[in-house]
Design a protein around this motif. Structure first.
Motif, PDB file in Angstrom:
ATOM      1  N   CYS A  11      -7.205  -6.439   6.573  1.00  0.00           N
ATOM      2  CA  CYS A  11      -6.571  -5.904   5.511  1.00  0.00           C
ATOM      3  C   CYS A  11      -7.709  -5.695   4.298  1.00  0.00           C
ATOM      4  CB  CYS A  11      -5.482  -6.735   4.967  1.00  0.00           C
ATOM      5  SG  CYS A  11      -4.836  -6.060   3.397  1.00  0.00           S
ATOM      6  N   LEU A  13      -7.439  -5.082   1.302  1.00  0.00           N
ATOM      7  CA  LEU A  13      -6.649  -5.469  -0.097  1.00  0.00           C
ATOM      8  C   LEU A  13      -6.791  -7.120  -0.217  1.00  0.00           C
ATOM      9  CD1 LEU A  13      -5.102  -2.748  -0.344  1.00  0.00           C
ATOM     10  CD2 LEU A  13      -3.767  -4.315  -2.009  1.00  0.00           C
ATOM     11  N   CYS A  14      -6.450  -7.813   0.882  1.00  0.00           N
ATOM     12  CA  CYS A  14      -6.250  -9.231   0.828  1.00  0.00           C
ATOM     13  C   CYS A  14      -7.010  -9.998   1.743  1.00  0.00           C
ATOM     14  CB  CYS A  14      -4.871  -9.655   0.678  1.00  0.00           C
ATOM     15  SG  CYS A  14      -4.053  -9.675   2.348  1.00  0.00           S
ATOM     16  N   CYS A  54      -0.110  -4.976   6.554  1.00  0.00           N
ATOM     17  CA  CYS A  54      -0.443  -6.110   6.303  1.00  0.00           C
ATOM     18  C   CYS A  54       0.634  -7.137   6.036  1.00  0.00           C
ATOM     19  CB  CYS A  54      -1.338  -6.126   5.105  1.00  0.00           C
ATOM     20  SG  CYS A  54      -1.862  -7.934   4.843  1.00  0.00           S
ATOM     21  N   CYS A  57       0.408  -9.018   2.314  1.00  0.00           N
ATOM     22  CA  CYS A  57       0.425  -8.389   0.938  1.00  0.00           C
ATOM     23  C   CYS A  57       1.305  -7.153   1.185  1.00  0.00           C
ATOM     24  CB  CYS A  57      -0.722  -8.065   0.520  1.00  0.00           C
ATOM     25  SG  CYS A  57      -1.899  -6.499   1.203  1.00  0.00           S
TER      26      CYS A  57
HETATM   27 ZN   LIG Z   1      -3.240  -7.597   2.999  1.00  0.00          ZN
END
Ligand SMILES: [Zn+2]
Length: 228
Positions: A11, A13-14, A54, A57
């Motif tokens: 992911c 983002l996270c 994901c 998140c």
């Molecule tokens: Zn994520």
């Protein structure tokens, strides 16, 4: 041979690592394709797995978009999606309802990130196809209509260069979505764009489809069910 395999995804983002199912290309056996390009396969249909989600998140996008999320976009997803996200995985074999959930999530995320109308239209159309598999005609129509509007905006406002869509294919598709929605006059108008332009010969398959569907529309066959 197993039809599905686990694809490893990170992911952006996270940084969570997760798996998502993909259909092996070698296992694909196309049975037929509808006139709005929906493919039907023996066994699992890859249209159920186009969206990566994901589990940690809630960030969701198709494979070609998934890695490309930066700056303000990350902030926006964290604020609007992750903060409300109930952790869950879509990494197993998906039911149709789960596949539909992933598309709706990707559509929501795509709108937040102001993705192109062409991209959003393709997700809306994919959602309509999943409802077609589910035989839910009302919801199929609802998403065909969303796709139609997004594609019309894309046609007038967006550069199609670098996408898998050209002007003729898109005009044809908008015509076919109109036809399926019973908007016969609009359908004919859009098919005419393809049929009347001499350089649409560059895309003979689409031109042929446009001529066929133009005839159907002219004869008043707005709904494909009546034709079959
Ligand atoms: Zn994520």
């Amino acid at each position: 041979m197993e039809q599905l395999y686990d694809k490893n995804v990170n992911c952006p983002l996270c940084s969570t690592k997760f798996f998502t199912k993909q259909v092996r290309t070698k296992a694909l056996r196309l049975i037929k394709q509808d006139k709005d390009f929906m493919p039907h396969y023996q066994g699992e249909n890859p249209i159920k797995y186009i969206v990566f989600v994901c589990p940690n998140c809630g960030y969701a996008a198709t494979e070609e978009k998934f890695d490309f999320v930066y700056g303000w976009e990350k902030e926006k997803i964290l604020k609007e999606v992750s903060s409300k996200w109930r952790k869950r995985s879509y990494g197993g074999i998906r039911t149709l309802d789960e596949a539909i959930d992933t598309c709706k999530l990707a559509l929501y995320v795509g709108q937040l990130l102001e993705e192109s109308k062409l991209y959003l239209g393709s997700i809306a159309l994919n959602t309509a196809w999943l409802y077609r598999l589910k035989e839910d005609k009302d919801e199929e129509r609802r998403f065909l209509n969303i796709a139609r509007k997004l594609y019309e905006e894309a046609y007038y406002k967006e550069d199609l260069l670098g996408s898998n869509m050209d002007e003729f294919k898109l005009a044809y598709l908008i015509g076919e979505l109109n036809r399926r929605l019973g908007e016969v006059e609009n359908a004919i108008k859009w098919f005419n764009i393809v049929v009347s332009k001499p350089n649409s010969n560059l895309n003979p398959t689409v031109r042929k489809l446009a001529v066929e569907q133009w005839r159907l529309a002219k004869e008043g066959w707005s709904n494909e069910c009546k034709v079959l």
